[in-house]
Write a protein that holds these residues in place. Structure first.
Motif, mmCIF file in Angstrom:
data_model
loop_
_atom_site.group_PDB
_atom_site.id
_atom_site.type_symbol
_atom_site.label_atom_id
_atom_site.label_comp_id
_atom_site.label_asym_id
_atom_site.label_seq_id
_atom_site.Cartn_x
_atom_site.Cartn_y
_atom_site.Cartn_z
ATOM 1 N N PHE A 149 0.851 -1.185 0.000
ATOM 2 C CA PHE A 149 0.000 0.000 0.000
ATOM 3 C C PHE A 149 0.889 1.239 0.000
ATOM 4 N N LYS A 150 0.373 2.306 -0.569
ATOM 5 C CA LYS A 150 1.171 3.530 -0.650
ATOM 6 C C LYS A 150 0.448 4.697 0.010
ATOM 7 N N CYS A 151 1.224 5.528 0.694
ATOM 8 C CA CYS A 151 0.710 6.774 1.244
ATOM 9 C C CYS A 151 1.501 7.944 0.677
ATOM 10 N N PHE A 152 0.842 9.078 0.588
ATOM 11 C CA PHE A 152 1.474 10.336 0.187
ATOM 12 C C PHE A 152 1.503 11.279 1.388
ATOM 13 N N PHE A 153 2.647 11.904 1.611
ATOM 14 C CA PHE A 153 2.720 13.001 2.569
ATOM 15 C C PHE A 153 2.426 14.340 1.887
ATOM 16 N N VAL A 154 2.136 14.332 0.599
ATOM 17 C CA VAL A 154 1.897 15.558 -0.165
ATOM 18 C C VAL A 154 0.608 15.426 -0.982
ATOM 19 N N TYR A 155 0.353 16.467 -1.789
ATOM 20 C CA TYR A 155 -0.847 16.556 -2.638
ATOM 21 C C TYR A 155 -2.117 16.677 -1.784
ATOM 22 N N LYS A 156 -2.065 17.650 -0.876
ATOM 23 C CA LYS A 156 -3.190 17.927 0.015
ATOM 24 C C LYS A 156 -4.419 18.381 -0.775
ATOM 25 N N LYS A 157 -4.220 19.346 -1.686
ATOM 26 C CA LYS A 157 -5.346 19.886 -2.448
ATOM 27 C C LYS A 157 -5.961 18.843 -3.372
ATOM 28 N N GLU A 158 -5.148 17.899 -3.808
ATOM 29 C CA GLU A 158 -5.636 16.849 -4.709
ATOM 30 C C GLU A 158 -6.335 15.715 -3.963
ATOM 31 N N GLY A 159 -6.373 15.820 -2.626
ATOM 32 C CA GLY A 159 -7.055 14.808 -1.830
ATOM 33 C C GLY A 159 -6.290 13.501 -1.712
ATOM 34 N N MET A 160 -4.985 13.549 -1.894
ATOM 35 C CA MET A 160 -4.169 12.330 -1.860
ATOM 36 C C MET A 160 -3.357 12.199 -0.574
ATOM 37 N N MET A 161 -3.161 13.296 0.145
ATOM 38 C CA MET A 161 -2.266 13.311 1.300
ATOM 39 C C MET A 161 -2.898 12.619 2.509
ATOM 40 N N VAL A 162 -2.061 11.921 3.281
ATOM 41 C CA VAL A 162 -2.494 11.405 4.580
ATOM 42 C C VAL A 162 -1.684 12.089 5.680
ATOM 43 N N ASP A 163 -2.287 12.202 6.858
ATOM 44 C CA ASP A 163 -1.558 12.773 7.991
ATOM 45 C C ASP A 163 -0.760 11.672 8.689
ATOM 46 N N ASP A 164 0.022 12.059 9.683
ATOM 47 C CA ASP A 164 0.897 11.099 10.343
ATOM 48 C C ASP A 164 0.111 9.982 11.036
ATOM 49 N N GLY A 165 -1.027 10.343 11.640
ATOM 50 C CA GLY A 165 -1.826 9.336 12.324
ATOM 51 C C GLY A 165 -2.337 8.271 11.368
ATOM 52 N N THR A 166 -2.825 8.711 10.215
ATOM 53 C CA THR A 166 -3.303 7.760 9.209
ATOM 54 C C THR A 166 -2.159 6.885 8.710
ATOM 55 N N PHE A 167 -1.002 7.509 8.494
ATOM 56 C CA PHE A 167 0.169 6.768 8.029
ATOM 57 C C PHE A 167 0.549 5.673 9.026
ATOM 58 N N VAL A 168 0.536 5.995 10.305
ATOM 59 C CA VAL A 168 0.887 4.996 11.323
ATOM 60 C C VAL A 168 -0.144 3.872 11.359
ATOM 61 N N LYS A 169 -1.406 4.208 11.195
ATOM 62 C CA LYS A 169 -2.441 3.167 11.136
ATOM 63 C C LYS A 169 -2.201 2.218 9.965
ATOM 64 N N HIS A 184 5.565 8.263 -0.343
ATOM 65 C CA HIS A 184 6.081 9.423 -1.066
ATOM 66 C C HIS A 184 6.305 10.494 -0.006
ATOM 67 N N ALA A 185 7.573 10.810 0.234
ATOM 68 C CA ALA A 185 7.925 11.663 1.367
ATOM 69 C C ALA A 185 8.384 13.052 0.926
ATOM 70 N N GLU A 186 7.553 14.048 1.177
ATOM 71 C CA GLU A 186 7.904 15.470 1.087
ATOM 72 C C GLU A 186 7.034 16.203 2.101
ATOM 73 N N ASN A 187 7.473 17.379 2.540
ATOM 74 C CA ASN A 187 6.720 18.136 3.532
ATOM 75 C C ASN A 187 5.749 19.081 2.830
ATOM 76 N N PRO A 188 4.436 18.872 2.956
ATOM 77 C CA PRO A 188 3.462 19.656 2.182
ATOM 78 C C PRO A 188 3.346 21.110 2.622
ATOM 79 N N ASP A 189 3.459 21.354 3.918
ATOM 80 C CA ASP A 189 3.258 22.708 4.422
ATOM 81 C C ASP A 189 4.388 23.644 4.004
ATOM 82 N N VAL A 190 5.611 23.133 4.027
ATOM 83 C CA VAL A 190 6.741 23.959 3.595
ATOM 84 C C VAL A 190 6.669 24.195 2.083
ATOM 85 N N ILE A 191 6.254 23.188 1.343
ATOM 86 C CA ILE A 191 6.072 23.371 -0.102
ATOM 87 C C ILE A 191 5.056 24.471 -0.364
ATOM 88 N N ASP A 192 3.916 24.412 0.320
ATOM 89 C CA ASP A 192 2.866 25.423 0.122
ATOM 90 C C ASP A 192 3.379 26.817 0.472
#
Length: 456
Positions: A149-169, A184-192
């Motif tokens: 399974f794959k998680c994204f730490f980015v693409y918040k506006k595209e509805g693809m990003m998960v937060d840390d809690g979801t990632f740990v689950k 896929h590891a990048e920091n979304p808030d700093v990018i924005d």
């Protein structure tokens, strides 16, 4: 026998030796010297290398993104794969809110079955746990043969990003059912924040795509992903690693015995961030972006030392006119580049030049992805395995151009790249699907690969 390939130099992840390979019913039946039994077809591979087919563990075919869909669908993408010696591709179906995993996979499998020219497997992207209900589908997914399974730490506006809690689950549930989590590891808030500032300042060229997501933005997220995986003792596969600092953190955890696996891509090994200053810089826009020279050198060093486990492509090309949407605003450029047809030729050319060994190229592109992702019929030239075989001519010179590729895109970042050595034939389960520049396979021949639990 259906096929005998004679007199070639067989290359595995560990050794190289001259021998014949006999194929029956799509499987490798015999390996030995001077095999003399009757066969429907005999191929003389004298002077050629005989390699296991590559596994591209990271592609995005027919992927909706950035207001369009990636240029290669399942037919053209797997056709291109065959012509580059890739005999299995992994695609990323994207689960959306309200949808289940098996539903998501089923829809993509229905698209892929009639079109696939090589064998295929899936990782499922998780975007929403549907209030936790989705976690109960993880075991069924593993039973179905999708064990990652794959998680994204980015693409918040595209509805693809998960937060840390979801990632740990996801990490915990995947571990419980025998699956592995990709990130896929990048920091979304700093990018924005960076994007907002650059747009205010009128800094809109492709160069600012890189500066909005520089090394430290990826490194922070790499470290965070590794931290959580270590903390809950769950396996983690970091996709498209591109930065030195994040690589070092993942390597440290890996060398300490944690099940951390690292993937990088050819574009990060070949180019540096300087490409974003070019007139056609928008064509190189992908995420994470191509980084600086120091990161590139660190990636090659990690490949040589055995720290990086796999090389895959993140194949997600778009047409020139779509890339041009962001000519004056980098945020409008669809993210992604071509690569599936270039993966094996590029890494084998690196071996041919002496930068790495041919055995290491096989390990990175075939043996390791098969082992990590539970493809027990793939990844090596061994009796009983699928007869996924590539013949490689070390003396063949080849110049990559959009005109001699087999995808549906209209440009390639690899245009003009000269390779010394090139694949001349590809067999998928014993069937010739590529022969000296020509695709000889057919849509629908590719089969879904039901995988065993990850790392089994």
């Amino acid at each position: 026998m259906d096929l005998i390939i004679k007199n070639g130099t067989i290359v595995t992840a560990k050794e190289s030796f001259i021998a014949d390979i006999a194929v029956k019913d799509g499987k490798i039946a015999l390996i030995g010297t001077d095999l003399s039994m009757e066969a429907a077809k005999v191929v003389d591979a004298t002077g050629k290398l005989v390699l296991p087919g590559a596994i591209d563990a990271h592609t995005h075919l027919a992927m909706p993104f950035g207001g369009t869909v990636s240029a290669d669908g399942y037919l053209s993408g797997t056709r291109a794969a065959a012509c580059g010696g890739v005999t299995t591709v992994f695609d990323y179906p994207m689960q959306r809110k309200g949808k289940g995993i098996l539903e998501t996979i089923g829809e993509r499998k229905a698209m892929c079955d009639p079109e696939a020219c090589v064998d295929y497997a899936f990782h499922c992207i998780i975007t929403d746990l549907n209030g936790g209900e989705l976690l109960e589908e993880f075991a069924a997914s593993v039973d179905f043969g999708v064990t990652s399974f794959k998680c994204f730490f980015v693409y918040k506006k595209e509805g693809m990003m998960v937060d840390d809690g979801t990632f740990v689950k996801v990490l915990l549930k995947a571990k419980e059912v025998g699956a592995i989590t990709n990130i896929h590891a990048e920091n979304p808030d700093v990018i924005d924040l960076n994007i907002e500032n650059f747009l205010k300042e009128g800094k809109t060229s492709a160069w600012y795509h890189y500066l909005s997501r520089p090394e430290y933005v990826e490194a922070e997220a790499d470290k965070r992903a590794v931290h959580w995986a270590k903390s809950v003792e769950a396996p983690l596969y970091i996709v498209h690693m591109a930065d030195k600092e994040g690589l070092e953190a993942a390597a440290e955890a890996k060398l300490a015995g944690h099940p951390i696996f690292i993937e990088t891509c050819p574009q990060y090994l070949e180019f540096t961030s300087e490409v974003y200053k070019r007139e056609d810089g928008r064509n190189f826009v992908c995420s994470p972006p191509i980084k600086g020279r120091e990161s590139q050198e660190a990636l090659w060093d990690a490949i040589k030392k055995g720290i990086i486990d796999t090389v895959a492509t993140d194949h997600c090309p778009f047409q020139s006119y779509e890339k041009d949407w962001g000519k004056d605003d980098f945020t409008k450029i669809p993210n992604g580049c071509a690569g599936v047809e270039n993966l094996y030729p590029y890494m084998l050319a690196a071996a041919n030049s002496g930068r790495i060994s041919f055995n290491r190229a096989v390990e990175l592109c075939s043996a390791n992805p098969a082992k990590i992702f539970g493809c027990d019929t793939k990844g090596s030239l061994t009796v009983g395995k699928d007869a996924d075989i590539v013949l490689y001519d070390r003396d063949k010179d080849f110049t990559i151009s959009v005109s001699n590729m087999h995808s549906d895109y209209d440009h390639t970042i690899w245009e003009g790249r000269k390779l010394h050595g090139y694949p001349v034939q590809t067999y998928v389960r014993g069937r010739l699907v590529y022969d000296n520049g020509e695709f000889t396979g057919e849509p629908g021949y590719g089969q879904f690969i039901k995988r065993k639990p990850a790392l089994s």
